[in-house]
Design an enzyme around this catalytic site. Structure first.
Site, PDB file in Angstrom:
ATOM      1  N   CYS A  12      -9.548   7.261   1.476  1.00 25.92           N
ATOM      2  CA  CYS A  12      -8.427   6.739   2.262  1.00 25.92           C
ATOM      3  C   CYS A  12      -8.606   7.232   3.696  1.00 25.92           C
ATOM      4  O   CYS A  12      -9.633   7.806   4.035  1.00 25.92           O
ATOM      5  CB  CYS A  12      -7.070   7.119   1.670  1.00 25.92           C
ATOM      6  SG  CYS A  12      -6.609   8.853   1.807  1.00 25.92           S
TER       7      CYS A  12
ATOM      8  N   ARG B  66      -3.405   9.272  -0.594  1.00 24.70           N
ATOM      9  CA  ARG B  66      -3.873   8.372  -1.646  1.00 24.70           C
ATOM     10  C   ARG B  66      -5.154   8.843  -2.326  1.00 24.70           C
ATOM     11  O   ARG B  66      -5.231   8.854  -3.566  1.00 24.70           O
ATOM     12  CB  ARG B  66      -4.063   6.966  -1.077  1.00 24.70           C
ATOM     13  CG  ARG B  66      -2.759   6.358  -0.583  1.00 24.70           C
ATOM     14  CD  ARG B  66      -2.963   5.067   0.152  1.00 24.70           C
ATOM     15  NE  ARG B  66      -3.664   5.307   1.428  1.00 24.70           N
ATOM     16  CZ  ARG B  66      -4.096   4.354   2.215  1.00 24.70           C
ATOM     17  NH1 ARG B  66      -3.931   3.085   1.891  1.00 24.70           N
ATOM     18  NH2 ARG B  66      -4.708   4.645   3.365  1.00 24.70           N
TER      19      ARG B  66
ATOM     20  N   ASP C 125      -0.096   2.970   2.062  1.00 23.92           N
ATOM     21  CA  ASP C 125      -0.146   4.347   2.534  1.00 23.92           C
ATOM     22  C   ASP C 125       1.275   4.912   2.573  1.00 23.92           C
ATOM     23  O   ASP C 125       2.109   4.442   3.357  1.00 23.92           O
ATOM     24  CB  ASP C 125      -0.778   4.395   3.923  1.00 23.92           C
ATOM     25  CG  ASP C 125      -1.118   5.805   4.366  1.00 23.92           C
ATOM     26  OD1 ASP C 125      -0.638   6.780   3.731  1.00 23.92           O
ATOM     27  OD2 ASP C 125      -1.855   5.940   5.354  1.00 23.92           O
TER      28      ASP C 125
END
Length: 151
Positions: free
Chosen positions: A3, A9, A119
């Site tokens: 990420c 994440r 996100d």
């Protein structure tokens, strides 16, 4: 697992996939790690909210530290799974021509379709929970792929 900052994440995905592989007795068949395409959080632990969310599900990600996606990762790993399409694009640009790794979307590779893991960084604990559930669902698909040797 990749990420932007490697604090929300991707560390969650690393922790979840490791746990699910271990539960399935497949942890010896796959090595799981995570990284960032950005460099703003290098060396930092995961976001407190990501740690808390994972802990609510019995997964400890607190010892992880953010690192940047390295050129060597494209040879050391068979598959590099990206949290969203922007990260996918960035990772594919960085991939050396001679590297063998597949670079794919996490949710797609986990059987959930060509969708992004949103996100949660600027959101609430509810956003972290939503990301966790998506990642966990993808992890189930990935575990099945590992079980069948499809990677």
């Amino acid at each position: 697992m990749v990420c932007l900052g490697n604090i929300c994440r991707s560390p969650t995905a690393e922790g979840v996939l490791r746990a699910r592989l271990q539960q399935a007795g497949l942890d010896e068949r796959a090595r799981v790690d995570s990284a960032a395409t950005g460099n703003s959080h290098l060396g930092h632990p995961p976001d407190e909210r990501a740690i808390a969310c994972a802990a609510r599900h019995g997964i400890d990600i607190s010892a992880q530290r953010a690192r940047r996606l390295a050129l060597e990762d494209f040879d050391e790993f068979d598959v590099i799974l990206c949290a969203d399409r922007t990260i996918l694009h960035d990772a594919r640009i960085r991939k050396p021509r001679t590297a063998h790794a597949q670079v794919e979307l996490l949710l797609d590779w986990g059987g959930l379709g060509k969708k992004d893991v949103p996100d949660p960084y600027t959101g609430s604990s509810r956003d972290f929970e939503h990301a966790f559930k998506l990642i966990d669902a993808a992890a189930s698909g990935i575990v099945e792929r590992v079980r069948q040797g499809r990677f």
